[in-house]
Structures are given as structure tokens and as C-alpha cells.
Design a protein around this motif. Structure first.
Motif, short mmCIF file in Angstrom:
data_model
loop_
_atom_site.label_atom_id
_atom_site.label_comp_id
_atom_site.label_asym_id
_atom_site.label_seq_id
_atom_site.Cartn_x
_atom_site.Cartn_y
_atom_site.Cartn_z
N SER A 1 6.90 4.31 -0.77
CA SER A 1 8.04 3.87 -1.58
C SER A 1 8.68 2.61 -1.01
CB SER A 1 9.05 5.02 -1.69
OG SER A 1 9.49 5.38 -0.41
N TRP B 1 12.07 -0.38 -0.61
CA TRP B 1 13.39 -0.35 0.03
C TRP B 1 14.54 -0.40 -0.97
CZ3 TRP B 1 15.48 -4.71 -1.85
CH2 TRP B 1 14.63 -5.76 -2.15
N LYS C 1 5.51 7.89 3.11
CA LYS C 1 5.85 6.69 3.89
C LYS C 1 6.90 5.85 3.17
CE LYS C 1 4.75 2.43 4.34
NZ LYS C 1 6.05 1.96 4.82
N GLY D 1 3.72 -1.57 6.41
CA GLY D 1 2.91 -1.23 5.26
C GLY D 1 1.42 -1.49 5.45
N PHE E 1 2.33 5.29 -5.62
CA PHE E 1 2.85 4.08 -4.97
C PHE E 1 3.92 3.42 -5.83
CE2 PHE E 1 2.87 -0.55 -4.63
CZ PHE E 1 3.12 -0.72 -3.28
N THR E 2 5.01 3.00 -5.21
CA THR E 2 6.00 2.16 -5.87
C THR E 2 6.25 0.95 -4.99
OG1 THR E 2 7.08 4.13 -6.77
CG2 THR E 2 8.31 2.08 -6.91
N GLY E 3 6.14 -0.23 -5.57
CA GLY E 3 6.36 -1.45 -4.78
C GLY E 3 5.92 -2.66 -5.58
N SER E 4 5.54 -3.70 -4.87
CA SER E 4 5.22 -4.97 -5.54
C SER E 4 3.83 -4.92 -6.18
CB SER E 4 5.29 -6.10 -4.52
OG SER E 4 4.28 -5.90 -3.54
N THR F 1 1.01 -5.68 -3.55
CA THR F 1 0.57 -4.53 -2.74
C THR F 1 -0.12 -3.49 -3.62
OG1 THR F 1 2.52 -4.90 -1.35
CG2 THR F 1 1.33 -2.86 -1.00
N ASP G 1 -3.74 -3.98 -3.87
CA ASP G 1 -4.46 -3.57 -2.65
C ASP G 1 -4.62 -2.05 -2.60
OD1 ASP G 1 -5.63 -4.33 -0.09
OD2 ASP G 1 -3.96 -3.20 0.78
N GLU H 1 3.71 2.01 -9.63
CA GLU H 1 4.96 1.59 -10.29
C GLU H 1 5.32 0.26 -9.67
OE1 GLU H 1 6.28 3.27 -12.70
OE2 GLU H 1 5.30 5.22 -12.52
N LEU H 2 5.14 -0.83 -10.44
CA LEU H 2 5.20 -2.17 -9.82
C LEU H 2 6.33 -3.03 -10.38
CD1 LEU H 2 1.32 -2.68 -9.82
CD2 LEU H 2 2.74 -1.54 -8.10
N GLY H 3 6.20 -4.33 -10.22
CA GLY H 3 7.29 -5.25 -10.54
C GLY H 3 7.48 -5.50 -12.02
N CYS I 1 13.72 -2.73 -10.28
CA CYS I 1 12.50 -3.18 -10.98
C CYS I 1 12.76 -3.35 -12.47
CB CYS I 1 11.38 -2.18 -10.74
SG CYS I 1 11.83 -0.51 -11.24
N GLU J 1 8.89 -12.68 -10.69
CA GLU J 1 10.00 -11.76 -10.47
C GLU J 1 10.90 -12.31 -9.34
OE1 GLU J 1 9.04 -8.06 -8.42
OE2 GLU J 1 10.26 -6.93 -9.84
N ARG K 1 5.78 7.91 -14.19
CA ARG K 1 6.58 9.00 -13.62
C ARG K 1 7.39 9.62 -14.75
NH1 ARG K 1 9.50 4.66 -10.76
NH2 ARG K 1 8.70 5.42 -8.77
P1 NAD Z 1 6.08 -3.82 -1.17
O1 NAD Z 1 4.89 -3.74 -2.03
O2 NAD Z 1 6.19 -4.92 -0.19
O3 NAD Z 1 6.28 -2.47 -0.33
C1 NAD Z 1 6.36 -1.20 -0.94
C2 NAD Z 1 5.92 -0.14 0.05
O4 NAD Z 1 4.53 -0.33 0.33
C3 NAD Z 1 6.63 -0.19 1.41
O5 NAD Z 1 6.80 1.11 1.90
C4 NAD Z 1 5.64 -0.96 2.27
O6 NAD Z 1 5.77 -0.70 3.65
C5 NAD Z 1 4.32 -0.45 1.74
N1 NAD Z 1 3.18 -1.35 1.92
C6 NAD Z 1 3.19 -2.70 2.16
N2 NAD Z 1 1.93 -3.15 2.25
C7 NAD Z 1 1.11 -2.09 2.06
C8 NAD Z 1 -0.30 -1.94 2.01
N3 NAD Z 1 -1.12 -2.97 2.18
N4 NAD Z 1 -0.82 -0.71 1.75
C9 NAD Z 1 0.01 0.35 1.54
N5 NAD Z 1 1.36 0.26 1.58
C10 NAD Z 1 1.91 -0.95 1.84
O7 NAD Z 1 7.32 -3.83 -2.17
P2 NAD Z 1 8.86 -3.96 -1.79
O8 NAD Z 1 9.16 -5.39 -1.52
O9 NAD Z 1 9.21 -2.94 -0.79
O10 NAD Z 1 9.55 -3.50 -3.16
C11 NAD Z 1 9.95 -4.40 -4.15
C12 NAD Z 1 8.98 -4.36 -5.31
O11 NAD Z 1 8.87 -3.02 -5.80
C13 NAD Z 1 9.45 -5.19 -6.48
O12 NAD Z 1 8.36 -5.90 -7.00
C14 NAD Z 1 9.93 -4.15 -7.48
O13 NAD Z 1 9.89 -4.58 -8.82
C15 NAD Z 1 8.98 -3.03 -7.23
N6 NAD Z 1 9.55 -1.76 -7.67
C16 NAD Z 1 8.99 -1.14 -8.75
C17 NAD Z 1 9.54 0.03 -9.24
C18 NAD Z 1 8.97 0.72 -10.46
O14 NAD Z 1 9.32 1.88 -10.69
N7 NAD Z 1 8.12 0.06 -11.23
C19 NAD Z 1 10.64 0.60 -8.59
C20 NAD Z 1 11.18 -0.05 -7.50
C21 NAD Z 1 10.62 -1.22 -7.03
#
Ligand code: NAD
Length: 524
Positions: free
Chosen positions: A162, A164, A188, A221, A237-240, A243, A246, A261-263, A295, A393, A473
Motif C-alpha cells: 500500500s 503513503w 507491506k 519498495g 497492490f495500490t500505488g503508482s 510500480t 513492475d 489500483e493505480l494513478g 488518487c 498525474e 476493490r
Molecule cells: P509507489 O508505487 O511508489 O509505492 C506504492 C507502494 O509500493 C509502497 O509501499 C512502495 O514501497 C511499494 N513499492 C515501490 N516499488 C516497488 C516494487 N518495485 N515492487 C513492489 N512494491 C514496490 O506509489 P506511491 O508514490 O506510494 O503512491 C502514490 C500513487 O498511488 C499515486 O500514483 C496514486 O494515484 C496511487 N494511488 C492509487 C490509488 C487507487 O486506489 N487507485 C489509491 C491511492 C494511491
């Protein structure tokens, strides 16, 4: 492992004992730590343990051992954990808010909204979980002769990774359905924002979760997150988007599933028949909730030219009235960005837009006088395609406003770009709002609202199209994704293949006839 005292202005509820207790849950074999900061002051806040890739392997092994007993429990027992957790989250809400604010820097009202999400998720699956997971009778190959049931088996060990921006809500809310489905979870969270989700883990154990079923790991990460993806049976996974790609590549190579769940680069459309006061009122949280680090936040505002000026004056008036401050009470409307990295990214987007001719209608500058990572809510006009903030974004308090000639142009522009997460439409005609919504290539549309209406509708799936993700979700999908469908078919009469004493030619004829009858019967 320790809280670095004294941290200026940190709430008294966050004690060294609390932090040490939360860190004890982390699977870590080294003395390596990472230091998080208290965002309001930028001062070092706590030293947290780091896990190694071997620790992740260990966490998965322990989780796997605990999982079979957990999966064998009656669903009523698993629901009872969710029920007690629901109560605990609401009872301990003040501490949850303190932890969220300390590590994210968001305004308390946004921490309050965040704290409700796991309770809402638990409440929803308490109502719908049993029905969603129960065995389902399916039409057998030959009704009467074959009796078929679809079961839902847990995946095994699920990895939840997840970000931050909503560390407590996203990490814990995605963990709840995975647990309810009978999985163990290796979790994580992001390192800067680990304490509030670790408190969520603690609350789940306090609610009666058996030891070992939920294993938190911490660290960078690319090292620890990657190790999670390389070892679990499914990844949530939720993040960018970067990532997410990957994660998908690694999960694909192992043939395990993942939801991503991404950007987003989310549009809001204000049509000429909209209630402009309401649209302006709701455009403010749409763009600036959690300093735009949501997001689903609106980053593009398409306003019908006939009402553009009237909407804009109402909107800017409300933006000017926002109270920005770093405080652990409800007096502020907007808080801080979460990190120096985020401040740099937002500043870069706005500086680039200014240099290329954008007009700053509000904000447009950092506020170091308020806090080290504060940036003013910013409204830009005259944004052109060559500017960074046009399609990338920003993930900060920056929204661009564009006049449009009408509904068609608004839809075309809203559908440009690679993302497809969230959109909103403001109109006085709900049927028109629904029609426009159906033409938008996004996973969620709120009509006459920013995003709470859509996101809060827990019974309906939430997620992204295009580069905004895979999977969903919430709703049945948010639970079933953590399961494998298993078909169990019982042949009640030994008909297929026919007994050896039945000659095959007449049997074949009979079968052909039967298939014809079945087709007709099924059409009816
Ligand atoms: P990020 O992708 O940098 O990190 C997200 C998580 O992934 C962190 O826990 C990080 O440590 C981990 N991570 C980083 N590299 C990794 C790898 N190679 N393999 C596995 N895990 C890894 O994203 P961020 O900067 O923490 O979050 C912001 C992004 O998340 C924005 O783009 C936002 O739009 C998106 N987001 C999406 C949603 C949704 O529901 N669609 C919700 C919240 C945030």
C-alpha cells in the motif's frame, strides 16, 4: 524501533511504548532501521525496523502455516473478528487520527475521513460477506444427473502493498476482505507511513485474529515490495502506475494474480445546467482533499463556456477561503504534502506550467512559513498540452480549469490521456448526468459529487480502466478476487462414459438427442 523524543508538537497519545509495541509485530531479523519524519515539523519521528528479502520469505512461511487453520474456521468466526475490529476502530479513532496526521501531514478532517474507511469496509463485508462467499449451485452438465457447485477457495497467502497517501485506509481496508476469504496476509505499507497501518494490524489482533495470520514487513519498495510479489499467491497492490507495471510483470512471470489500483488524472465536467454553487462547493474537496494527494482527486476541470466565468468566481472565492495549517485539530481545511519529494514534484509541475504560459488563478507557491512541505491550493488556467500538468498525474493541490464549448467537447477532453480512474459530472439533469457518465472511460463516475458518492458505494466495484489499474476493490469483486473458483461436480448416475455393456452407437444417438433437448430447455 524507537520513538525519537522529543518531537515538537507530536500528540501525547503517541508514546515510545506504543511505537515500540507496533514495531514488534514487524518481521525483521536485522538491526537496520529507517527513520520516518513527523511531517508537520519535518523532524525525525521514529526509527522503524527494516525487513530483508529473507524476512519476507519467513513471513510468508509463517503466514502459510497459520493460513490453513484460519481457512478451516467457520466464516462466522472470521466475521466476528471483523465485527470486533469495527468497534475498536471507532473506539480508538482519536489515536488513529493522531497517527495518520503525524506521518502524512494531512488535515485532521481528512484523517477523520480516512479512519472511517476500514470501519465501512468491515461493516459492508459483515453484511454481504457470507452471501458472497457461500457455495453456489450451478447448472450441472445434465440437470438431474450431474449436480454442480461452485466453491470459493482462498488463494493462500495474499500480499498487500500500500502507498503513503491513505496508509491506514488502503492497507487495512484491502486486508479485511483477504482475511475474510480465509487467506493469510503479508502486508507491506510504505515506510514513511507505517505506524497507522501497524496500529490497524494491532487492532485486528486485539479483535481476535489468530497469531501469524497477518504478517507486516517493512522496507524499501524495490527490495521488500519485490520480495513480497515474488513469494505470495496473490498481490493486492495500490500505488503508482510505474510500480504497478513492475508488480504485474513479476506476478505474470510467476502466474499469480494481482489487482492494481493505480494513478489517475481525473476530470470533472460542469455542464451549463449545473447548480454552480454546489459544483463550486464540491470542486474544492474534489481538488484539494488531502492536499490533492488522493488518487481520485480532480486535476482537470472542464466547464461549459456559458457558465465558465460564473463558476470560476464561485470556485476561486471558496479556494481563497480555505484555511491551511499544520495542526492536530479540526481548525484547518488543508494540511501539508507528505514529503519533500512530493513538494518537489508539485513545485516542478507548477513552475513548468508558469514558464510555458499558464495563468495562476490561485496559490502557485510553497508555504514554508506554515510547514516544511506545505503548498498552497493552486488553480491554473491556459494550460496547454506541452505542460507537465496537462496529462501527467501531479498528485498535489493543483487543478487546471478549461472552458469547453459543450457536452461533446467535455466528454472528448475528459477521455483523453492514458488514465481512467475517476470522473465527476455536474448537471441539473440526473438522466443527462448518467448518459454522460456512460460515455466516460473511467472506473467510477460521481454525478453531482466529487468522489465520495462513488467511493462510498461499497456495494459497487471501484477501480481503474487503462493505466489506472486492473481489478477492483469493494463489492463482490473486492472479496472474490482473493479467492479461486472451484467447481465440484457430482455424477449421480454413472452415465458418462456409458457402462461397457451399452453399445456406443445407440448411446451416441441418445446423447445427440439429449443435447438438442437441453439446448431448447435452456433457451426457455
Ligand atoms: P509507489 O508505487 O511508489 O509505492 C506504492 C507502494 O509500493 C509502497 O509501499 C512502495 O514501497 C511499494 N513499492 C515501490 N516499488 C516497488 C516494487 N518495485 N515492487 C513492489 N512494491 C514496490 O506509489 P506511491 O508514490 O506510494 O503512491 C502514490 C500513487 O498511488 C499515486 O500514483 C496514486 O494515484 C496511487 N494511488 C492509487 C490509488 C487507487 O486506489 N487507485 C489509491 C491511492 C494511491
Amino acid at each position: 524501533m524507537v520513538l525519537l523524543h522529543p518531537v515538537r508538537g507530536l500528540p501525547a497519545s503517541i508514546t515510545p511504548e506504543l511505537v515500540a509495541g507496533l514495531c514488534d509485530r514487524v518481521v525483521s531479523s536485522t538491526s537496520d532501521t529507517s527513520t520516518t519524519i513527523a511531517v508537520f515539523t519535518g523532524e525525525p519521528y521514529a526509527d522503524l525496523p527494516r525487513s530483508t528479502p529473507d524476512d519476507v520469505v519467513r513471513a510468508v512461511e509463517h503466514a502459510r502455516k497459520a493460513q490453513s487453520a484460519w481457512a478451516a474456521t467457520d466464516i462466522g468466526e472470521r466475521l466476528a473478528v471483523l465485527r470486533r475490529f469495527h468497534r475498536l476502530v471507532l473506539r480508538r479513532q482519536d489515536l488513529v487520527l493522531d497517527l495518520i496526521q503525524a506521518e502524512t501531514g494531512k488535515a485532521r478532517r481528512h484523517a477523520f475521513e480516512e479512519s472511517l474507511e476500514p470501519a465501512l469496509t468491515a461493516g459492508y463485508y459483515l453484511r454481504k460477506g457470507t452471501r458472497t462467499l457461500r457455495p453456489r449451485r450451478r447448472e450441472g452438465m445434465v440437470p438431474g444427473f450431474v449436480r454442480t457447485v461452485e466453491l470459493r477457495q482462498p488463494k493462500g497467502v495474499v500480499g498487500i502493498i500500500s502507498p503513503w497517501n491513505y496508509p491506514f485506509a488502503l492497507g487495512i481496508s484491502d486486508t479485511l476482505p483477504a482475511l475474510l476469504a480465509g487467506n493469510a496476509v503479508v502486508f507491506k505499507p510504505d515506510t514513511q507511513t507505517a505506524l497507522s497501518p501497524l496500529y490497524g494490524v494491532e487492532l485486528l489482533y486485539e479483535a481476535g485474529l489468530p497469531e501469524g495470520v497477518l504478517q507486516p514487513v517493512l522496507g524499501e519498495g524495490p527490495v521488500v515490495g519485490t520480495a513480497v510479489v515474488e513469494n505470495v499467491d496473490y498481490v493486492g497492490f495500490t500505488g503508482s502506475t510505474r510500480t504497478g507495471r513492475d508488480v504485474a510483470r513479476r506476478a505474470g512471470a510467476r502466474l499469480v494474480g494481482c489487482s492494481l489500483e493505480l494513478g489517475g488524472k481525473n476530470p470533472m465536467i460542469v455542464l451549463e445546467d449545473a447548480d454552480l454553487d454546489r459544483a463550486a462547493e464540491l470542486a474544492v474537496p474534489a481538488a484539494f482533499a488531502n492536499s490533492g494527494q488522493v488518487c481520485m482527486c480532480t486535476e482537470r476541470l472542464y466547464v461549459h463556456a456559458a457558465v465558465y466565468e460564473r463558476f470560476l468566481s464561485r470556485f476561486l472565492e471558496r479556494v481563497a477561503a480555505l484555511r491551511q495549517a499544520n495542526r492536530y485539530d479540526f481548525a484547518a481545511d488543508v494540511g501539508s504534502l507528505t514529503s519533500a519529494r512530493q513538494l518537489e514534484a508539485v513545485s516542478r509541475h507548477v513552475a513548468d506550467a508558469k514558464a510555458k504560459g499558464a495563468t495562476v488563478l490561485a496559490g502557485g507557491r510553497a508555504r514554508p512559513d506554515l510547514g516544511p512541505f506545505c503548498y498552497e491550493p493552486t488553480v491554473l488556467a491556459d494550460v496547454t498540452e506541452d505542460m507537465l500538468c496537462a496529462a501527467d498525474e501531479t498528485f498535489g493541490p493543483v487543478v487546471s480549469v478549461y472552458p469547453v464549448s459543450g457536452e461533446e467537447e467535455a466528454i472528448t477532453l475528459a477521455n483523453t490521456g492514458d488514465y481512467g480512474l475517476n470522473a465527476s459530472v455536474f448537471t441539473g439533469d440526473t438522466a443527462r448526468g448518467r448518459r454522460v457518465a456512460a460515455r466516460l472511460r473511467v472506473g467510477m463516475v460521481s454525478v453531482n459529487d466529487a468522489f465520495i458518492a462513488g467511493y462510498g458505494s461499497m456495494d459497487s466495484p471501484m477501480g481503474g480502466m487503462g493505466q489506472s489499474g486492473l481489478g477492483r476493490r469493494h463489492g463482490a469483486e473486492g472479496l472474490l478476487k482473493y479467492t479461486e473458483a472451484q467447481t465440484v461436480a457430482v455424477q449421480r448416475l454413472a452415465l458418462f462414459p456409458p457402462p461397457s455393456w451399452v453399445p456406443y452407437r445407440p448411446f451416441g444417438k441418445l446423447m445427440k438427442g439429449l443435447i438438442g433437448v437441453l439446448r431448447r430447455a435452456r433457451v426457455r
